[in-house]
Design an enzyme around this catalytic site. Sequence first.
Site, short mmCIF file in Angstrom:
data_model
loop_
_atom_site.label_atom_id
_atom_site.label_comp_id
_atom_site.label_asym_id
_atom_site.label_seq_id
_atom_site.Cartn_x
_atom_site.Cartn_y
_atom_site.Cartn_z
N ASP A 88 0.42 -1.29 0.15
CA ASP A 88 0.30 -0.19 0.29
C ASP A 88 0.84 1.34 -0.43
O ASP A 88 2.61 1.34 -0.04
CB ASP A 88 -1.12 0.01 1.11
CG ASP A 88 -0.33 -0.33 2.22
OD1 ASP A 88 0.87 -0.25 2.76
OD2 ASP A 88 -1.17 -1.17 3.65
N ASP A 90 1.58 4.92 2.04
CA ASP A 90 1.18 5.88 2.95
C ASP A 90 2.43 7.51 2.19
O ASP A 90 3.07 7.44 1.51
CB ASP A 90 1.78 5.32 3.93
CG ASP A 90 1.17 3.92 4.54
OD1 ASP A 90 0.40 3.71 4.14
OD2 ASP A 90 1.89 3.27 4.19
N ASP A 168 9.90 3.74 13.52
CA ASP A 168 9.98 2.73 14.28
C ASP A 168 12.02 1.98 13.04
O ASP A 168 12.83 2.09 13.76
CB ASP A 168 9.66 1.25 13.63
CG ASP A 168 8.66 0.85 12.56
OD1 ASP A 168 9.04 1.61 11.23
OD2 ASP A 168 8.13 -0.31 11.95
P1 ATP Z 1 4.18 -3.04 5.16
O1 ATP Z 1 2.77 -1.96 4.75
O2 ATP Z 1 4.80 -3.39 3.98
O3 ATP Z 1 2.89 -4.05 6.05
P2 ATP Z 1 4.78 -0.43 6.22
O4 ATP Z 1 5.85 -0.41 6.62
O5 ATP Z 1 4.07 0.53 5.05
O6 ATP Z 1 5.16 -1.56 5.64
P3 ATP Z 1 2.95 0.25 7.77
O7 ATP Z 1 2.14 -0.62 9.15
O8 ATP Z 1 1.80 0.21 6.15
O9 ATP Z 1 3.90 -0.36 6.36
O10 ATP Z 1 3.37 1.72 8.34
C1 ATP Z 1 3.71 2.76 7.32
C2 ATP Z 1 4.86 3.55 8.26
O11 ATP Z 1 4.52 3.33 9.34
C3 ATP Z 1 5.70 2.54 8.55
O12 ATP Z 1 6.88 2.11 6.96
C4 ATP Z 1 6.48 3.25 9.12
O13 ATP Z 1 7.46 4.41 8.76
C5 ATP Z 1 5.75 3.55 10.38
N1 ATP Z 1 5.61 2.58 11.42
C6 ATP Z 1 4.33 2.34 11.13
N2 ATP Z 1 4.42 1.42 12.02
C7 ATP Z 1 4.51 1.74 13.38
C8 ATP Z 1 5.49 1.90 14.82
N3 ATP Z 1 4.32 0.75 15.20
N4 ATP Z 1 6.19 2.73 15.39
C9 ATP Z 1 6.62 3.41 14.89
N5 ATP Z 1 6.87 3.92 13.56
C10 ATP Z 1 6.16 2.62 13.02
MG MG Z 2 2.32 0.51 4.39
#
Ligand code: ATP
Ligand code: MG
Length: 465
Positions: A88, A90, A168
């Site tokens: 997705d 963001d 994170d």
């Molecule tokens: P994917 O969507 O492929 O699972 P993602 O890295 O995009 O991976 P998301 O859960 O969509 O994960 O979160 C988007 C972004 O928000 C992350 O890349 C990170 O920068 C931040 N983020 C998400 N969860 C946390 C957390 N628990 N603590 C700190 N930052 C976070």
């Molecule tokens: Mg994501």
Amino acid sequence: MRKGDLCNARQAVLLYALFSYAQVLIVTDQQIHLPEPIIIPRSEHRISRANISDNALKVLYRLKNAGYEAYLVGGGVRDLSLGREPKDFDVATDARPEDVKNLFRNCRLIGRRFRLAHVHFGPEIIEVATFRALHDGGDEGEERVIEDGRILRDNVYGTLAEDAMRRDFTINALYYNIADFSVVDHAGGMADLESGEIRLIGDPQVRFREDPVRMLRAVRFAAKLGFRIHPDTADPIPEMAELLEHIPAARLFDEILKLLMAGAGVETFELLRHYGLFAPLFPQTEESLRNEQDSTSGMFIAQALKNTDERIAEGKPVTPAFLFAALLWPALQQRLRVMMEEGLSEPQAYQEASREVLAEQVQTVAIPKRFSMPMREIWTLQQRFERRNGRRALRMVSHPRFRAAYDFLLLRAQVGDAPADLAEWWREFYEGSEAQRQHMVDDSSPRRRRRRRRRRSPKASESSD
Ligand code: ATP
Ligand code: MG
């Protein structure tokens, strides 16, 4: 005290004062001046607008044209940089959630813990987050709530640099700037992407305490990307794993789906167990795995995950009910054994053990009813596979949950948890024509069939489940 000693003492005090001052300076410096970012120009990275969804681009451009900063961030930038397809997209911006809402008709504000804007385009949702500030601000009132080091709410807004520091992992803190197509790297994420490392930003202990789910995320990204968790990040995990007990059960359910149903379930399961993260999620299963003499249960779970991974790779649907049924099967069996030793009939024991295993499991990981109901059916149908005489087998195949229960039986047979000839009989029966099925039913245990027919009263029902 001699004069020389006094001199030394004075020097020591002076040195100590200087040292403390330097420390204050360093801390203050960290709070006020964040390290300068590395800016990677368009020509030096792999992110192309051609690979960003049209809807994400629409959001980025509309924010930019309204005078705001707008960046693609997180998994989108990470995965595109690695030449992978993001799950997705963001977006991060300096626009406040209410400003975002005013810009998009199809926008909803969600979340209390983290207030976010969701911009809806049919099935696609673009998540828009306002830059968050670092954690040591002044009077924050209700907007930031921290309890025992855990962040319960965080709605204090800040700058891009601050926002980067509270993400994170370094590889998740890369920002693709729609204004000039450069990537802004505040945490050394590009270097870690190149060397294949998952590294927390800041002090790992503090960051895991703030949000223990980050331990699960470390494992998820390591398995998905084939990266190594940097030792500084990995080392505190085993001793901090139990902090997951404080995470709401519903959030853990969502995380487990992301962990185990994203195509790398086998590696993820191994890493979870390696770091001691499986036990707080599935305490009953962990106990059964530890207690058993052979490794059938471990093999069974690994096989279930392997099948799930293969189905995902082939684009076939997968259901959490099946996987959760497999994950809890060892625990269910242990309970079944005890209950049957205590004198319960097999169907009764299945009913009771299923209920108890689920009741205990939902205390750590909430399993919604729409999944726990089919899980129970998959389990209780297992004992009915053994009774195929009479019209039972014919009735079994028309059960709405037959296919899932049958797949479960095949899985059990694969690791020696169910007789191979039983699975084979059902495979033939299931794949056979009407006539073949009838023939197989007539063939199965005719002596018992005759006896039952004589005994059966007109209203007798066949099974209690
Ligand atoms: P994917 O969507 O492929 O699972 P993602 O890295 O995009 O991976 P998301 O859960 O969509 O994960 O979160 C988007 C972004 O928000 C992350 O890349 C990170 O920068 C931040 N983020 C998400 N969860 C946390 C957390 N628990 N603590 C700190 N930052 C976070
Ligand atoms: Mg994501």
